[in-house]
Design an enzyme around this catalytic site. Structure first.
Site, PDB file in Angstrom:
ATOM      1  N   HIS A   3       5.179  -3.739 -10.579  1.00  0.00           N
ATOM      2  CA  HIS A   3       4.298  -4.426  -9.640  1.00  0.00           C
ATOM      3  C   HIS A   3       3.192  -5.179 -10.381  1.00  0.00           C
ATOM      4  O   HIS A   3       2.804  -6.265  -9.968  1.00  0.00           O
ATOM      5  CB  HIS A   3       3.684  -3.412  -8.670  1.00  0.00           C
ATOM      6  CG  HIS A   3       4.686  -2.729  -7.794  1.00  0.00           C
ATOM      7  ND1 HIS A   3       4.655  -2.793  -6.417  1.00  0.00           N
ATOM      8  CD2 HIS A   3       5.771  -1.958  -8.100  1.00  0.00           C
ATOM      9  CE1 HIS A   3       5.658  -2.096  -5.917  1.00  0.00           C
ATOM     10  NE2 HIS A   3       6.343  -1.572  -6.917  1.00  0.00           N
ATOM     11  N   ASP A  40      -0.564  -5.571  -2.878  1.00  0.00           N
ATOM     12  CA  ASP A  40       0.748  -4.938  -2.882  1.00  0.00           C
ATOM     13  C   ASP A  40       1.085  -4.319  -1.536  1.00  0.00           C
ATOM     14  O   ASP A  40       0.208  -3.848  -0.810  1.00  0.00           O
ATOM     15  CB  ASP A  40       0.757  -3.845  -3.963  1.00  0.00           C
ATOM     16  CG  ASP A  40       2.157  -3.429  -4.343  1.00  0.00           C
ATOM     17  OD1 ASP A  40       2.752  -2.601  -3.623  1.00  0.00           O
ATOM     18  OD2 ASP A  40       2.665  -3.950  -5.352  1.00  0.00           O
TER      19      ASP A  40
END
Length: 951
Positions: A16, A119
């Protein structure tokens, strides 16, 4: 306006954080200020790349938040997902991430970015962004294809149509026929239970729906069918801006993405240079895939059996998995990298002929961008979906036959299947096809990111969207009916949205400007801007007295129709105002049904304000659909309103002409139009709160197709004495004098009596009320209107002879307009005799005061049932006749009895305790984190997205 500023906040996981760094680099190259938010341990993931970019003139800032690992029973420095010691600690990690919220919001308040890209696993950031009126963009870190497949599975549940876990099912409504088995789905995709990761996934979905849009590390040409499908079916604003890895063009950037490589990049390149073109199989399963020892041994033997040269990346600490003698036997053919590998650097080398991958999206897209065919071995997450994209849609790879979704200790793939898949991609009759298709996608990927390419344009569109968002704050029009009970909550709504950074404009007529002006001026001094625009009201042209611009000023019920004709004549000047100001949303009164069409002309959402609760609308809807009043033989016989969460009994006499379908009545014609306009509107806004009418909130949302938002109690936005005292018309008693009188009384000793601005009693009924108050023996405040404008009977003149003299020590009479919220909030008040208008009812509930109910018309008999039968915080005086004017029939004995029952009866303590509980719930609802606070957040986000959602 200054330089745009983007916040990037990735989940603390390699897969990520790495693409987030690439995103920050790309926007910084476009002249946007980029700031990455992370934790101290993860700073090193970004710092070297940030420093290198700085020398190139690309500025990326980094800000750190404390990660509360130890406070959540995690090891110290456990600040990254791959450092979580076991799966049962994942909830702890996510809880720790959520605890960063306060510090993160302080950072937003300090820096005031224009956009937040965060995220998917930080769903709470949607609310953080909304608090500062900043658009939140979600980064899933996966493909359009995977999200489309997941969405279809969630909507249609096709796995329920097969009889075994291994039987395949077709995922419906997709551009391609995609087959899966239950074993390839995650547990939360197959179950409705709130266990494991299911609550997080639910929170992710809910926050996604409220966000501004979704950003994809993908490119249009790769999955064009699914870009279109996602846009049309899922309906979310989105931007494809990948492949992100291609922004790394020199050796050092490719070699040091994320952690420092465990092998010197020059040594790695030297080894690769010694091999033939397309001769090497690169084997890597990312940073989180977890195999059993037996599975790793099968992999080693399959790799050896394939006869191909290879690079195999093994995570540090897993060396014991290798079969005895493996390294010695393969030392001429293989290179083993222990730890972190320079994956992009390796994949981009011409010697690589295949990539054995777990199908994590970063790895998949890096393989595609390098033009390398893949041997697919999905393990968990959305990897089985990505495999289908590679093998069945793109046809640039082959699978090893992995069938079991497993977060840890994955196993079950045999060496023969591994060797077969590698040979199929590397040395079979299909090899050339795999390679040529992979090469085509590589060229498309590179074209997408170049100037004029689809992803280059995707970035341009995203930046332009955020620029437009920043330059144009939301603008709401509020258009209340000209009646005190409608205008007052509208002013509160305007204040609440203005506090959220939304431009608020109230539309009214010249006579009613004074209802709003003092409060608007006070708010202006507090930095809360509310505008007001006036529309001429054609009273005289509709045979109404001059200045008759408010419902309570209509001299006779027979002239109500004239008043509503005059309101309809405001449509043209209202539309001229909409055309001039171009608001983003119109919140208009239910009694302006024509405003739905006005809004539609300008493609603006119209939101209806009924000014009542969920309960009343649900009861009315059930009566409209089922007509239970037709099942009784007399007007006084009770009937049950069907299909409601509670047993609600009414009589015909308590229903309006509209409810009884008396089509000749004016109210029937008006409400028929209201109902039709409601069904075409964008949604309905409620001055209520979820905890007050939970069952009816749920009931309403099930039978209504349009949206709804509970954002009340609105009156609670008025916190200081002046705001409470001067809501609407100027009070007829000095607020300090009123408070002084109240302060002289014992706690809970006073009965407050007020029937709003629209109620009319006969003289004899006023006399009965006065005698009932006196007979109760309670101290009181009684608000008496003086309706003298059109020479109507003055309530004051109907008081019994000597009443004021006899009660002067016990009572305070206020003639005209009273500071109701100020009075109700005083501890001296112990009960409220009310007509059950919704504003008054909710103000009483918000103050924690038990009610004595005396409904008269409108939906007041329904509100009474909520108070007496559902909430059980009050009792009725026995009013049974729906009457719009000249109401009468309630005797002094019933009035006195009801007041005593609430004030001093054996039930009094129960009434008071329950009322106090709802008071606390009301206050919690409007605070940050409360249901109504979120309701307003959802409303603003829904309107923000209205113009961007694709039909």
């Amino acid at each position: 306006m200054g330089q745009l500023h983007f916040f990037f906040f990735p989940m603390m996981a390699q897969g990520h954080m790495i693409p987030t760094l690439d995103m920050a680099k790309l926007v910084a190259c476009r002249g946007v200020k980029a700031t990455i938010i992370t934790t101290p341990l993860n700073e090193s993931v970004f710092s070297k790349a940030i420093e290198r970019n700085k020398h190139l003139g690309i500025e990326i800032d980094i800000r750190l938040l404390k990660f509360p690992a130890k406070e959540n029973d995690l090891p110290e420095d456990c600040e990254r997902l791959d450092l979580v010691p076991s799966d049962d600690k994942l909830p702890n990690f996510l809880k720790a991430a959520a605890m960063m919220k306060d510090e993160f919001e302080e950072l937003i308040g300090e820096c005031r970015p224009d956009c937040l890209v965060s995220d998917m696993f930080l769903p709470w950031t949607t609310d953080s962004a909304a608090k500062f009126s900043i658009p939140r963009i979600v980064f899933h870190g996966t493909s359009y294809f995977a999200l489309c497949v997941g969405d279809s599975i969630r909507r249609n549940k096709p796995f329920k149509n097969v009889s075994s876990d291994t039987e395949t099912f077709v995922v419906p409504d997709l551009p391609h026929e995609i087959r899966l088995t239950r074993t390839q789905l995650s547990p939360f995709e197959q179950s409705d239970e709130e266990t494991g990761m299911a609550p997080m996934i639910k929170a992710v979905r809910e926050s996604d729906a409220k966000s501004y849009g979704v950003i994809f590390n993908s490119f249009y040409e790769l999955e064009s069918d699914y870009v279109e499908h996602y846009t049309k079916v899922v309906g979310r604003k989105n931007w494809a801006i990948g492949p992100l890895s291609l922004c790394n063009r020199d050796i050092e950037d490719k070699a040091e993405r994320g952690r420092k490589s465990s092998i010197d990049e020059h040594a790695c390149l030297k080894w690769l240079d010694s091999k033939k073109s397309s001769s090497i199989v690169y084997v890597c399963f990312g940073s989180t895939a977890d195999f059993t020892t037996a599975q790793m041994q099968e992999l080693a033997m399959g790799l050896e059996a394939s006869g191909q040269d290879f690079i195999w990346v093994i995570r540090t600490g897993n060396e014991d998995w290798l079969p005895e003698g493996f390294e010695e036997r393969t030392k001429e053919k293989g290179l083993i990298i222990r730890g972190w590998a320079p994956q992009v650097l390796i994949l981009d080398h011409e010697a690589i002929g295949a990539f054995v991958t777990h199908c994590g999206w970063n790895s998949t897209l890096e393989g595609i961008s390098a033009g390398v065919p893949m041997v697919t071995w999905p393990v968990f997450a959305e990897q089985f979906f990505n495999e289908k994209l590679v093998t069945e849609v793109m046809r640039s790879g082959a699978g090893v036959g992995s069938k079991q979704w497993k977060r840890t200790a994955s196993e079950g793939v045999k060496r023969e299947a591994i060797a077969k898949a590698i040979k199929r991609v590397m040395a079979s009759e299909e090899t050339e096809g795999f390679r040529s298709r992979a090469k085509e996608y590589k060229e498309m990927a590179r074209e997408a990111i170049e100037e004029g390419g689809s992803s280059y344009n995707g970035w341009a569109t995203l930046i332009q969207d955020i620029t437009s968002y920043r330059m144009s704050p939301l603008h709401f029009f509020f258009f209340p009916m000209m009646a005190q009970g409608h205008m007052i909550p509208t002013l509160d709504m305007a204040k609440l949205v203005a506090l959220r950074g939304v431009k608020a404009t109230i539309i009214t007529t010249p006579l009613n400007e004074s209802v709003f002006s003092d409060s608007i001026e006070r708010n202006k001094h507090l930095g809360i801007e509310i505008d007001i625009r006036l529309i001429t009201f054609q009273a005289v042209e509709n045979d109404l007295p001059e200045g008759c611009e408010r419902l309570d000023l209509v001299p006779s019920p027979v002239l109500f129709n004239n008043f509503f004709k005059a309101t309809a004549m405001m449509q043209e000047p209202f539309e001229n105002l909409v055309k001039e100001c171009r608001p983003d949303c119109i919140v208009s009164d239910m009694l302006y049904p024509w405003s739905t069409d006005s809004a539609a002309k300008f493609n603006i959402p119209r939101i209806v304000f009924h000014g009542t609760g969920f309960f009343a609308l649900c009861v009315a809807e059930s009566i409209k659909r089922n007509k239970p009043f037709k099942n009784v033989s007399t007007d006084s016989e009770t009937f049950v309103v069907p299909n409601l969460p509670h047993q609600i009994r009414l009589t015909r006499t308590q229903l309006s002409p509209f409810d009884l379908e008396e089509k000749e009545a004016i109210i029937f014609q008006i409400f028929h139009e209201v109902r039709e306009a409601d069904s075409k509107s964008y949604g309905v806004i409620f001055n209520s709160f979820y905890e007050l009418e939970t069952d009816y909130f749920e009931y309403y949302t099930k039978f209504q197709d349009n949206k709804s938002w509970a954002i009340g109690p609105l009156s609670l936005c008025n916190r200081d004495i002046e705001d409470k005292a001067e809501r609407g018309t100027k009070s007829c008693i000095d607020k300090h004098e009123c408070l002084k009188w109240l302060d002289s009384k014992k706690s809970g000793s006073i009965v407050y009596i007020c029937f709003g601005s629209g109620v009319t009693f006969t003289g004899s009924q006023i006399e009965e009320l006065a005698m009932g108050i006196e007979d109760s023996g309670q101290e009181f405040i009684w608000v008496i209107r003086e309706r003298i404008i059109f020479k109507q009977e003055n309530e004051n003149s109907c008081l019994p002879e000597g009443f004021e003299e006899r009660t002067k020590e016990k009572g305070l009479i206020i003639r005209g307009w009273a500071p109701q919220v100020l009075i109700l909030d005083h501890q001296g008040v112990g009960a409220f005799v009310t007509h059950c208008g919704w504003n008054s009812t909710l103000e009483g509930i918000s103050a924690g005061v038990p009610l004595v109910t005396w409904p008269l018309f409108a939906e007041q008999f329904l509100n009474e049932k909520l108070v007496t039968d559902v909430l059980r915080i009050g009792v009725g005086v026995g009013s049974v006749k729906w009457e719009a004017s000249a109401s009468e029939g309630v005797k002094r004995e019933e009035i006195s009895k009801a007041i005593k029952r609430v004030m001093v009866g054996e039930e009094a303590e129960g009434f008071k305790n329950r009322a106090k509980e709802y008071k606390e719930k009301a206050r919690e609802a409007i605070e940050e984190g409360g249901s109504s606070y979120y309701g307003l957040t959802n409303l603003l986000q829904d309107v923000s997205r209205y113009g961007t959602k694709i039909d």
